[in-house]
Motif scaffolding. Structure first.
Motif, PDB file in Angstrom:
ATOM      1  N   THR A 174       0.832  -1.197   0.000  1.00  0.00           N
ATOM      2  CA  THR A 174       0.000   0.000   0.000  1.00  0.00           C
ATOM      3  C   THR A 174       0.865   1.244   0.000  1.00  0.00           C
ATOM      4  O   THR A 174       1.877   1.314   0.724  1.00  0.00           O
ATOM      5  CB  THR A 174      -0.914   0.026   1.239  1.00  0.00           C
ATOM      6  OG1 THR A 174      -1.803  -1.088   1.199  1.00  0.00           O
ATOM      7  CG2 THR A 174      -1.737   1.311   1.294  1.00  0.00           C
ATOM      8  N   LEU A 175       0.494   2.219  -0.819  1.00  0.00           N
ATOM      9  CA  LEU A 175       1.168   3.515  -0.846  1.00  0.00           C
ATOM     10  C   LEU A 175       0.473   4.422   0.172  1.00  0.00           C
ATOM     11  O   LEU A 175      -0.682   4.803  -0.019  1.00  0.00           O
ATOM     12  CB  LEU A 175       1.112   4.121  -2.244  1.00  0.00           C
ATOM     13  CG  LEU A 175       1.592   5.562  -2.425  1.00  0.00           C
ATOM     14  CD1 LEU A 175       3.005   5.748  -1.887  1.00  0.00           C
ATOM     15  CD2 LEU A 175       1.506   5.967  -3.892  1.00  0.00           C
ATOM     16  N   ALA A 176       1.154   4.739   1.262  1.00  0.00           N
ATOM     17  CA  ALA A 176       0.583   5.544   2.345  1.00  0.00           C
ATOM     18  C   ALA A 176       1.197   6.937   2.327  1.00  0.00           C
ATOM     19  O   ALA A 176       2.378   7.116   2.666  1.00  0.00           O
ATOM     20  CB  ALA A 176       0.837   4.875   3.693  1.00  0.00           C
ATOM     21  N   MET A 177       0.415   7.938   1.914  1.00  0.00           N
ATOM     22  CA  MET A 177       0.891   9.311   1.868  1.00  0.00           C
ATOM     23  C   MET A 177       0.753   9.974   3.231  1.00  0.00           C
ATOM     24  O   MET A 177      -0.308   9.932   3.852  1.00  0.00           O
ATOM     25  CB  MET A 177       0.112  10.124   0.838  1.00  0.00           C
ATOM     26  CG  MET A 177       0.396   9.783  -0.608  1.00  0.00           C
ATOM     27  SD  MET A 177       2.102  10.058  -1.138  1.00  0.00           S
ATOM     28  CE  MET A 177       2.339  11.778  -0.683  1.00  0.00           C
ATOM     29  N   GLU A 178       1.819  10.580   3.719  1.00  0.00           N
ATOM     30  CA  GLU A 178       1.771  11.364   4.953  1.00  0.00           C
ATOM     31  C   GLU A 178       1.451  12.825   4.664  1.00  0.00           C
ATOM     32  O   GLU A 178       1.087  13.571   5.571  1.00  0.00           O
ATOM     33  CB  GLU A 178       3.103  11.249   5.695  1.00  0.00           C
ATOM     34  CG  GLU A 178       3.433   9.841   6.167  1.00  0.00           C
ATOM     35  CD  GLU A 178       4.718   9.768   6.965  1.00  0.00           C
ATOM     36  OE1 GLU A 178       5.225  10.839   7.373  1.00  0.00           O
ATOM     37  OE2 GLU A 178       5.214   8.656   7.178  1.00  0.00           O
ATOM     38  N   THR A 179       1.585  13.228   3.405  1.00  0.00           N
ATOM     39  CA  THR A 179       1.305  14.610   2.990  1.00  0.00           C
ATOM     40  C   THR A 179       0.352  14.600   1.808  1.00  0.00           C
ATOM     41  O   THR A 179       0.741  14.942   0.677  1.00  0.00           O
ATOM     42  CB  THR A 179       2.607  15.342   2.620  1.00  0.00           C
ATOM     43  OG1 THR A 179       3.320  14.530   1.646  1.00  0.00           O
ATOM     44  CG2 THR A 179       3.487  15.561   3.846  1.00  0.00           C
ATOM     45  N   PRO A 180      -0.924  14.222   2.021  1.00  0.00           N
ATOM     46  CA  PRO A 180      -1.862  14.132   0.900  1.00  0.00           C
ATOM     47  C   PRO A 180      -2.357  15.485   0.403  1.00  0.00           C
ATOM     48  O   PRO A 180      -2.954  15.564  -0.669  1.00  0.00           O
ATOM     49  CB  PRO A 180      -3.024  13.325   1.494  1.00  0.00           C
ATOM     50  CG  PRO A 180      -2.976  13.642   2.953  1.00  0.00           C
ATOM     51  CD  PRO A 180      -1.513  13.789   3.290  1.00  0.00           C
ATOM     52  N   ARG A 181      -2.098  16.580   1.182  1.00  0.00           N
ATOM     53  CA  ARG A 181      -2.549  17.920   0.793  1.00  0.00           C
ATOM     54  C   ARG A 181      -1.370  18.905   0.846  1.00  0.00           C
ATOM     55  O   ARG A 181      -1.330  19.799   1.685  1.00  0.00           O
ATOM     56  CB  ARG A 181      -3.680  18.384   1.716  1.00  0.00           C
ATOM     57  CG  ARG A 181      -4.970  17.595   1.537  1.00  0.00           C
ATOM     58  CD  ARG A 181      -6.012  17.988   2.586  1.00  0.00           C
ATOM     59  NE  ARG A 181      -6.356  19.396   2.512  1.00  0.00           N
ATOM     60  CZ  ARG A 181      -7.273  19.911   1.702  1.00  0.00           C
ATOM     61  NH1 ARG A 181      -7.916  19.113   0.852  1.00  0.00           N
ATOM     62  NH2 ARG A 181      -7.551  21.200   1.718  1.00  0.00           N
ATOM     63  N   PRO A 182      -0.401  18.748  -0.050  1.00  0.00           N
ATOM     64  CA  PRO A 182       0.731  19.675  -0.058  1.00  0.00           C
ATOM     65  C   PRO A 182       0.311  21.068  -0.498  1.00  0.00           C
ATOM     66  O   PRO A 182      -0.681  21.234  -1.222  1.00  0.00           O
ATOM     67  CB  PRO A 182       1.693  19.041  -1.068  1.00  0.00           C
ATOM     68  CG  PRO A 182       0.792  18.276  -1.990  1.00  0.00           C
ATOM     69  CD  PRO A 182      -0.313  17.756  -1.135  1.00  0.00           C
ATOM     70  N   ALA A 183       1.067  22.063  -0.091  1.00  0.00           N
ATOM     71  CA  ALA A 183       0.781  23.443  -0.494  1.00  0.00           C
ATOM     72  C   ALA A 183       1.265  23.688  -1.912  1.00  0.00           C
ATOM     73  O   ALA A 183       2.183  23.027  -2.405  1.00  0.00           O
ATOM     74  CB  ALA A 183       1.457  24.414   0.471  1.00  0.00           C
ATOM     75  N   ALA A 184       0.654  24.652  -2.579  1.00  0.00           N
ATOM     76  CA  ALA A 184       1.113  25.051  -3.900  1.00  0.00           C
ATOM     77  C   ALA A 184       2.499  25.670  -3.782  1.00  0.00           C
ATOM     78  O   ALA A 184       2.829  26.322  -2.794  1.00  0.00           O
ATOM     79  CB  ALA A 184       0.142  26.043  -4.521  1.00  0.00           C
ATOM     80  N   GLY A 185       3.317  25.450  -4.805  1.00  0.00           N
ATOM     81  CA  GLY A 185       4.690  25.932  -4.767  1.00  0.00           C
ATOM     82  C   GLY A 185       5.615  24.864  -4.213  1.00  0.00           C
ATOM     83  O   GLY A 185       5.338  23.670  -4.305  1.00  0.00           O
ATOM     84  N   ALA A 186       6.721  25.301  -3.633  1.00  0.00           N
ATOM     85  CA  ALA A 186       7.713  24.364  -3.100  1.00  0.00           C
ATOM     86  C   ALA A 186       7.218  23.737  -1.809  1.00  0.00           C
ATOM     87  O   ALA A 186       6.750  24.434  -0.905  1.00  0.00           O
ATOM     88  CB  ALA A 186       9.036  25.081  -2.861  1.00  0.00           C
ATOM     89  N   SER A 187       7.306  22.417  -1.721  1.00  0.00           N
ATOM     90  CA  SER A 187       6.914  21.701  -0.521  1.00  0.00           C
ATOM     91  C   SER A 187       7.681  20.383  -0.465  1.00  0.00           C
ATOM     92  O   SER A 187       8.514  20.106  -1.330  1.00  0.00           O
ATOM     93  CB  SER A 187       5.405  21.441  -0.492  1.00  0.00           C
ATOM     94  OG  SER A 187       5.024  20.611  -1.573  1.00  0.00           O
TER      95      SER A 187
END
Length: 321
Positions: free
Chosen positions: A80-93
């Motif tokens: 399973t691919l588990a994202m810890e940052t599913p809502r990154p900010a626009a731009g550099a992150s």
């Protein structure tokens, strides 16, 4: 790199999904309307490739014979691919994620392929932004990578890897990302015979047909002169990723011999009729560049060569992790 060096499939399952890539072959013309596949024709991969689990079998011409597309599932093959940052900010992150096994443990042992344990792709849902990233793994199995996502909206991330183990097979998992903010989706660029990126021109010829293998040949030039000294990047002279418009089914192939340019050739099988966005990574002068194309395959589509436009630099942007 010796031009005869054999490059194994980036992931055997993906090689079976989109056809097995091979070295530069005979010249081909512009992408043509494919002939209808006859009964018994199928997209068999070349010897040595293994069939992998797929996500979506596709519909329309050739669907019965087409291999399944990949990257449509967040869990497959016990991983399973588990994202810890599913809502990154626009731009550099920074994106953080892990691969978990069937018991929920973070995977820490992988098979290195093309110099990396895992390859990570992020694309916008409208296919105008594309990032091929190389994240770093911490000892506990957490992966992280910097990324620049220029606009708000929906994105999809793909993890392409092969777990450690003698009988392990390649796995491609996909997960949705959401960048908060006002979102205005862009139209898919129209098909055209060439793409331009950083002063390089890349011409696309060949055939993309649903359920039937065809050759795609990309030719790199600069200032009207062929580029004959392409540089190896992760063990190959070119990497090709294709994403199907709509569900973003993931397809990935690259050459197994040939080079160093100007031609890079692939054998490709579309899993269904539809529109695909192709992204070719190539390296020259110590820098990786990405040429982006739009291709239509199958009935009801005016099949034609790929295209890029003034936004191609963002569409083909190549980040490094």
């Amino acid at each position: 790199m010796n031009t005869g060096v054999k490059i194994t499939a980036f992931a055997a399952a993906l090689a079976a999904t989109f056809g097995t890539a091979y070295g530069v072959g005979k010249g081909v013309g512009p992408v043509d309307e494919p002939a209808k596949a006859t009964h018994g024709e199928h997209a068999a991969s070349k010897p040595g490739a293994e069939s992998g689990a797929g996500g979506h079998a596709g519909h329309g011409e050739g669907a019965a014979n087409a291999p399944a597309a990949g990257g449509l599932q967040v869990s497959d093959g016990g991983y399973t691919l588990a994202m810890e940052t599913p809502r990154p900010a626009a731009g550099a992150s920074v994106l953080k994620f892990s691969i978990k096994d069937a018991a929920g443990r973070k995977v820490t042992a992988y098979t290195t392929e093309h110099g990396k344990e895992l390859h990570f792709i992020v694309a916008s849902r409208d296919l105008t932004v594309y990032r091929h990233l190389h994240p770093v793994r911490a000892a506990d199995g957490t992966w992280s990578t910097p990324v620049d996502l220029p606009t708000a909206g929906g994105y999809k991330a793909f993890a392409d890897f092969k777990p450690a183990g003698k009988n392990a097979k390649g796995v491609t998992l996909g997960v949705d990302l959401s960048v908060p903010g006002a979102y205005a989706p862009q139209p898919l660029p129209a098909a055209a015979p060439t793409a331009t990126v950083d002063g390089y021109q890349v011409a696309l010829g060949g055939t993309l047909a649903p359920g039937r293998a065809g050759e795609l040949k990309l030719t790199v030039s600069r200032g009207g002169k062929p580029v004959t000294d392409l540089e190896p990047y992760l063990g190959a002279y070119g990497h090709l990723v294709a994403l199907r418009d709509g569900d973003l089914a993931y397809l990935h192939v690259h050459p197994n011999e040939g080079g160093p340019g100007p031609d890079v050739s692939f054998t490709a099988t579309a899993p269904s009729a539809g529109t695909y966005r192709l992204f070719l990574d190539f390296q020259h002068g110590g820098k990786v560049r990405t040429a982006a194309f739009t291709v239509h395959a199958g009935p009801g589509h005016a099949t034609g060569p790929a295209s890029t436009d003034s936004a191609a630099h963002d569409a083909g942007g190549h980040s490094h992790g």
